[in-house]
Design a protein around this motif. Structure first.
Motif, PDB file in Angstrom:
ATOM      1  N   ALA A 548       0.352  -2.998   5.880  1.00 53.21           N
ATOM      2  CA  ALA A 548       0.952  -2.637   4.584  1.00 53.21           C
ATOM      3  C   ALA A 548       2.466  -2.688   4.574  1.00 53.21           C
ATOM      4  O   ALA A 548       2.994  -1.622   5.369  1.00 53.21           O
ATOM      5  CB  ALA A 548       0.584  -1.549   3.767  1.00 53.21           C
ATOM      6  N   LEU A 549       3.104  -3.656   4.334  1.00 58.95           N
ATOM      7  CA  LEU A 549       4.780  -3.825   4.447  1.00 58.95           C
ATOM      8  C   LEU A 549       5.284  -3.541   3.147  1.00 58.95           C
ATOM      9  O   LEU A 549       5.009  -4.450   2.039  1.00 58.95           O
ATOM     10  CB  LEU A 549       5.046  -5.055   5.015  1.00 58.95           C
ATOM     11  N   PHE A 580      -2.949  -0.166   6.400  1.00 64.76           N
ATOM     12  CA  PHE A 580      -2.249   1.196   6.460  1.00 64.76           C
ATOM     13  C   PHE A 580      -0.582   0.819   6.982  1.00 64.76           C
ATOM     14  O   PHE A 580      -0.484  -0.113   7.612  1.00 64.76           O
ATOM     15  CB  PHE A 580      -2.735   2.114   7.767  1.00 64.76           C
ATOM     16  N   GLY A 581       0.133   1.528   6.320  1.00 61.54           N
ATOM     17  CA  GLY A 581       1.596   1.286   6.546  1.00 61.54           C
ATOM     18  C   GLY A 581       2.467   2.344   6.132  1.00 61.54           C
ATOM     19  O   GLY A 581       1.793   3.255   5.162  1.00 61.54           O
ATOM     20  N   THR A 582       3.521   2.486   6.511  1.00 65.61           N
ATOM     21  CA  THR A 582       4.430   3.419   6.233  1.00 65.61           C
ATOM     22  C   THR A 582       5.957   3.089   5.809  1.00 65.61           C
ATOM     23  O   THR A 582       6.424   1.713   6.339  1.00 65.61           O
ATOM     24  CB  THR A 582       4.703   4.677   7.070  1.00 65.61           C
ATOM     25  N   ALA A 583       6.745   3.552   5.236  1.00 65.16           N
ATOM     26  CA  ALA A 583       8.123   3.181   5.061  1.00 65.16           C
ATOM     27  C   ALA A 583       8.902   4.583   4.747  1.00 65.16           C
ATOM     28  O   ALA A 583       8.602   5.649   4.196  1.00 65.16           O
ATOM     29  CB  ALA A 583       8.446   2.402   3.639  1.00 65.16           C
ATOM     30  N   TYR A 584      10.038   4.563   5.309  1.00 70.34           N
ATOM     31  CA  TYR A 584      11.265   5.247   5.249  1.00 70.34           C
ATOM     32  C   TYR A 584      12.219   4.901   4.614  1.00 70.34           C
ATOM     33  O   TYR A 584      12.909   3.579   4.708  1.00 70.34           O
ATOM     34  CB  TYR A 584      11.599   5.769   6.839  1.00 70.34           C
ATOM     35  N   SER A 598       9.513   9.497   2.486  1.00 71.14           N
ATOM     36  CA  SER A 598       8.353   8.849   3.284  1.00 71.14           C
ATOM     37  C   SER A 598       7.322   8.332   2.307  1.00 71.14           C
ATOM     38  O   SER A 598       6.730   9.087   1.683  1.00 71.14           O
ATOM     39  CB  SER A 598       8.038   9.625   4.583  1.00 71.14           C
ATOM     40  N   LEU A 599       6.953   7.070   2.629  1.00 69.67           N
ATOM     41  CA  LEU A 599       5.946   6.506   1.803  1.00 69.67           C
ATOM     42  C   LEU A 599       4.741   6.249   2.982  1.00 69.67           C
ATOM     43  O   LEU A 599       5.118   5.721   3.826  1.00 69.67           O
ATOM     44  CB  LEU A 599       6.332   5.367   1.206  1.00 69.67           C
ATOM     45  N   THR A 600       3.642   6.229   2.273  1.00 70.85           N
ATOM     46  CA  THR A 600       2.339   6.002   2.926  1.00 70.85           C
ATOM     47  C   THR A 600       1.254   5.161   2.020  1.00 70.85           C
ATOM     48  O   THR A 600       1.241   5.498   0.965  1.00 70.85           O
ATOM     49  CB  THR A 600       1.505   7.134   3.385  1.00 70.85           C
ATOM     50  N   PHE A 601       1.179   3.875   2.390  1.00 72.76           N
ATOM     51  CA  PHE A 601       0.072   3.013   2.071  1.00 72.76           C
ATOM     52  C   PHE A 601      -1.192   2.906   3.088  1.00 72.76           C
ATOM     53  O   PHE A 601      -1.095   2.627   4.074  1.00 72.76           O
ATOM     54  CB  PHE A 601       0.858   1.381   2.104  1.00 72.76           C
ATOM     55  N   GLN A 602      -2.317   3.010   1.969  1.00 73.75           N
ATOM     56  CA  GLN A 602      -3.673   3.259   2.590  1.00 73.75           C
ATOM     57  C   GLN A 602      -4.449   2.509   1.574  1.00 73.75           C
ATOM     58  O   GLN A 602      -4.856   2.826   0.444  1.00 73.75           O
ATOM     59  CB  GLN A 602      -4.102   4.839   2.959  1.00 73.75           C
ATOM     60  N   VAL A 607      -9.726   0.214  -2.782  1.00 70.56           N
ATOM     61  CA  VAL A 607      -8.739   1.116  -3.373  1.00 70.56           C
ATOM     62  C   VAL A 607      -7.278   1.253  -2.716  1.00 70.56           C
ATOM     63  O   VAL A 607      -7.310   1.330  -1.385  1.00 70.56           O
ATOM     64  CB  VAL A 607      -9.240   2.476  -3.400  1.00 70.56           C
ATOM     65  N   LEU A 608      -6.279   1.117  -3.215  1.00 74.33           N
ATOM     66  CA  LEU A 608      -5.031   1.204  -2.520  1.00 74.33           C
ATOM     67  C   LEU A 608      -4.396   2.529  -2.945  1.00 74.33           C
ATOM     68  O   LEU A 608      -4.258   2.607  -4.112  1.00 74.33           O
ATOM     69  CB  LEU A 608      -4.021  -0.159  -2.625  1.00 74.33           C
ATOM     70  N   LYS A 609      -3.985   3.520  -2.040  1.00 75.74           N
ATOM     71  CA  LYS A 609      -3.334   4.618  -2.259  1.00 75.74           C
ATOM     72  C   LYS A 609      -1.968   4.507  -1.825  1.00 75.74           C
ATOM     73  O   LYS A 609      -1.696   4.381  -0.695  1.00 75.74           O
ATOM     74  CB  LYS A 609      -4.122   5.779  -2.007  1.00 75.74           C
ATOM     75  N   ILE A 610      -1.057   4.910  -2.718  1.00 77.51           N
ATOM     76  CA  ILE A 610       0.418   5.051  -2.217  1.00 77.51           C
ATOM     77  C   ILE A 610       0.889   6.479  -2.313  1.00 77.51           C
ATOM     78  O   ILE A 610       0.798   6.998  -3.443  1.00 77.51           O
ATOM     79  CB  ILE A 610       1.334   4.165  -3.028  1.00 77.51           C
TER      80      ILE A 610
END
Length: 673
Positions: A548-549, A580-584, A598-602, A607-610
């Motif tokens: 997840a970008l 799954f992905g993360t962002a700073y 900090s963001l987390t995408f799962q 279901v997509l949870k941010i």
């Protein structure tokens, strides 16, 4: 190494990336990069005056090729002296106005600083950086206490003793005075800092300083060209075609690769060894260790000899310059690029891969260089794009501008007397550059996150394929492809005349790889090479599944404009339907770094949870969410209710939610069924 006590460190991993991170915990993690440093940089040795700079900035914008940073080489200097500008070619007030105009357009300026500092040639010569250094006793000396005098571009030169107690104040003063004169830099380029000298030993000792004039490159003509371009047949243009005829000049079975020859091993303790050389010397390509550099018997503050500390010259210059910039540009992250490096240099600088050649072989070798410097904890690294020594040509520059867009440091740099190679010079190169830079700027949140992880934990942003797939031996020798993080696979064209490229897709069929541009799934050969279409101006880039970008939806002309626009999210599901992905995210410039988020995408089971955490307030909204690998849904909902604006493309299993207007400062859930 002659002797002493050796300390050994063992890094247990177990993964390759963890070994690199553990090494970083010992030598120090890389410096925080300003966001603008990830933009496209343009330089050449041979921008003769300020008008050349202005013309290039204007032509880049007219061609629609993003330009973030304009650089100047030693042409900037008066008589090749550091911390000066030529009063005719680069008058200070006009240069200041030019740099301020760049800043008003959210662009930046970087000048060169060479390691050799000119000496005053007579009693009427005024050059404050040298005389202040003499007063503060900051120059390297001969064993008898006299100044060590080498020779570089301005003539006889001294070299900074970075062990001196006063060097930071003198160096900072030189840089600060330079900014006051009009050189309002955003960062600094450190060159020739092995350090290089054009003579052996202290050749200026006892010499008539005024008898040695600054070196001149006037009249230099470069006639070397890349493999498969015949200058004697096709002339100096370097074009792919001339009057509709291809200029490709290699035989059909040619490999078009330049052989790199290794040096033969010397004779060690034989009687013929020069007794002036130290025992156990490396097999130096130039001969004795003192050739083309400061001699091994030069002395430093504290009683050190150059033999003791030679490899630390560049490192300590980088540290001193970084600290100086912190005081000159308080609150802003320094940006440095340097030629010489040593363990822990990444704490203070980035690196370019030195004076390469305008050859296809050197474009290929640049991949190895970028991967190597990830290991060394100097991740901000790249090559002189399109090549430095010799002339480039249209095809090589086209392919290289694409390749470098997917490496950390992205600069086109050119040699004095060579044909111009700015990306706007050829229509096809300009087109390739626009496409590649748009992808690079879209990926900036991903790059930025990778570099934050490097600065906080030493994790390498660029990776060899086997780092992520250690159980696939067929990947161990792959050096023509690389991964950005764990999720972006780059497969460039590295040979002239090619319209396809072979690449391997890791995972042995267990990983779904999707095309960056079309989002189509690649029909990859399991465990072997897959042939991909690669017409001119196209570089193959693929997205790994289970990723997840966070992206910039609207790449702008500058990094500032890009960051001001909305975000997009690209989710690539695996066969099990997960990602799954993360962002700073932070402001991209504050030093030390301030508030961040900090963001987390799962994603799983439709279901997509941010999730979002941190003190940095993100003003830009998430406007578009793209999910790949979805079976056709009948309903799509956000927490706020049913989504009306969504589309589905069945051939690529692509769900696109438009105008989502998601606030990334809170928690969000997207559901499809």
């Amino acid at each position: 190494m002659i002797g002493g006590i050796l300390d050994f460190y063992f890094f247990s991993g177990p993964t390759d990336a963890e070994v690199i991170a553990q090494y970083g915990s010992v030598i120090g993690y890389p410096m925080w990069q300003p966001a603008w440093g990830f933009g496209f940089h343009l330089c050449r040795w041979g921008y003769h005056n300020l008008s050349d700079d202005k013309e290039n900035v204007a032509q880049m914008r007219a061609a629609g090729v993003p330009l973030e940073v304009q650089w100047n080489d030693i042409d900037l200097y008066h008589a090749y002296r550091d911390f000066t500008t030529d009063p005719v070619s680069f008058p200070g007030d006009e240069l200041r106005a030019f740099i301020q105009e760049l800043a008003a357009n959210h662009q930046h300026y970087i000048p060169i600083v060479d390691a050799g500092i000119a000496v005053t040639v007579n009693s009427t010569d005024v050059y404050d950086p040298f005389t202040r250094g003499v007063e503060e006793d900051v120059w390297i000396k001969n064993p008898d206490g006299s100044l060590y005098l080498g020779q570089v571009w301005p003539g006889y030169t001294v070299f900074a003793d970075w062990f001196s107690e006063n060097i930071l104040s003198v160096w900072t003063e030189g840089l600060k005075n330079w900014t006051d004169m009009g050189v309002e830099f955003s960062g600094i380029w450190l060159d020739m800092n092995e350090p290089s000298s054009f003579c052996s030993y202290s050749c200026g000792s006892g010499a008539n300083y005024s008898a040695l004039a600054p070196l001149s490159m006037a009249g230099t003509v470069i006639t070397a060209y890349p493999e498969c371009y015949n200058y004697t047949i096709w002339g100096p243009s370097g074009n792919i075609t001339i009057n509709g005829t291809s200029t490709y000049s290699c035989a059909a079975d040619s490999t078009a690769e330049t052989g790199i020859e290794s040096r033969s091993v010397g004779v060690g303790g034989a009687q013929s060894v020069d007794p002036g050389s130290p025992p156990y010397a490396i097999h130096n390509g130039f001969g004795v260790l003192s050739a083309h550099s400061v001699a091994t018997n030069a002395t430093h503050y504290g009683g050190y000899t150059e033999l003791d500390v030679h490899n630390m010259f560049g490192l300590l210059e980088e540290k001193t310059t970084n600290l100086a910039i912190q005081s000159i540009l308080p609150g802003k992250r320094p940006f440095l690029i340097s030629r010489s490096t040593f363990p822990s240099a990444g704490k203070w600088t980035g690196h370019w891969l030195g004076d390469n050649y305008s050859k296809w072989q050197y474009m290929y070798l640049s991949i190895q260089g970028v991967l190597q410097f990830q290991i060394y904890q100097i991740p901000m690294v790249g090559a002189d794009t399109c090549g430095f020594i010799g002339n480039t040509d249209e095809e090589l520059c086209n392919r290289w501008m694409q390749l470098s867009a997917f490496t950390p440091f992205y600069r086109n740099h050119n040699h004095y007397g060579a044909i111009p190679q700015e990306p706007y010079r050829w229509t096809s190169v300009a087109n390739a550059s626009r496409i590649a830079i748009a992808a690079r700027y879209a990926l900036l949140p991903y790059w930025y996150t990778l570099f934050a992880n490097a600065s906080m934990a030493g994790v390498p942003p660029v990776r060899a394929l086997f780092y992520e797939f250690p159980d696939e031996p067929e990947l161990f020798t792959v050096d023509r492809q690389w991964l950005i993080g764990s999720d972006i696979l780059v497969t460039p064209v590295l040979t002239p005349g090619a319209t396809t490229v072979d690449g391997i897709f890791p995972g042995r069929g267990s990983v779904i790889w999707r095309d960056w541009y079309t989002h189509a799934v690649v029909n990859a050969t399991t465990g072997g090479s897959t042939t991909l279409d690669a017409p001119i101006s196209h570089i193959n880039v693929h997205v790994r599944d289970n990723s997840a970008l966070l992206l910039h939806q609207e790449p702008g002309y500058t990094i500032y404009e890009t960051r001001e626009g909305p975000y997009a999210l690209l989710v690539s599901l695996n066969a099990a339907g997960t990602a799954f992905g993360t962002a700073y995210v932070d402001d991209g410039i504050s030093f030390p770094p301030g508030p961040s988020r900090s963001l987390t995408f799962q994603a799983a089971e439709g279901v997509l949870k941010i999730e979002s955490d941190g003190g940095y307030e993100m003003q830009q909204k998430l406007e578009t969410i793209t999910v790949l690998g979805v079976q056709k849904p009948t309903q799509v909902t956000l927490e706020t209710g049913t989504v009306e604006e969504w589309t589905y493309e069945e051939t690529i299993e692509e769900l696109v939610v438009s105008n989502a207007c998601v606030d990334l400062n809170g928690q969000v859930t997207l559901t499809w069924k």
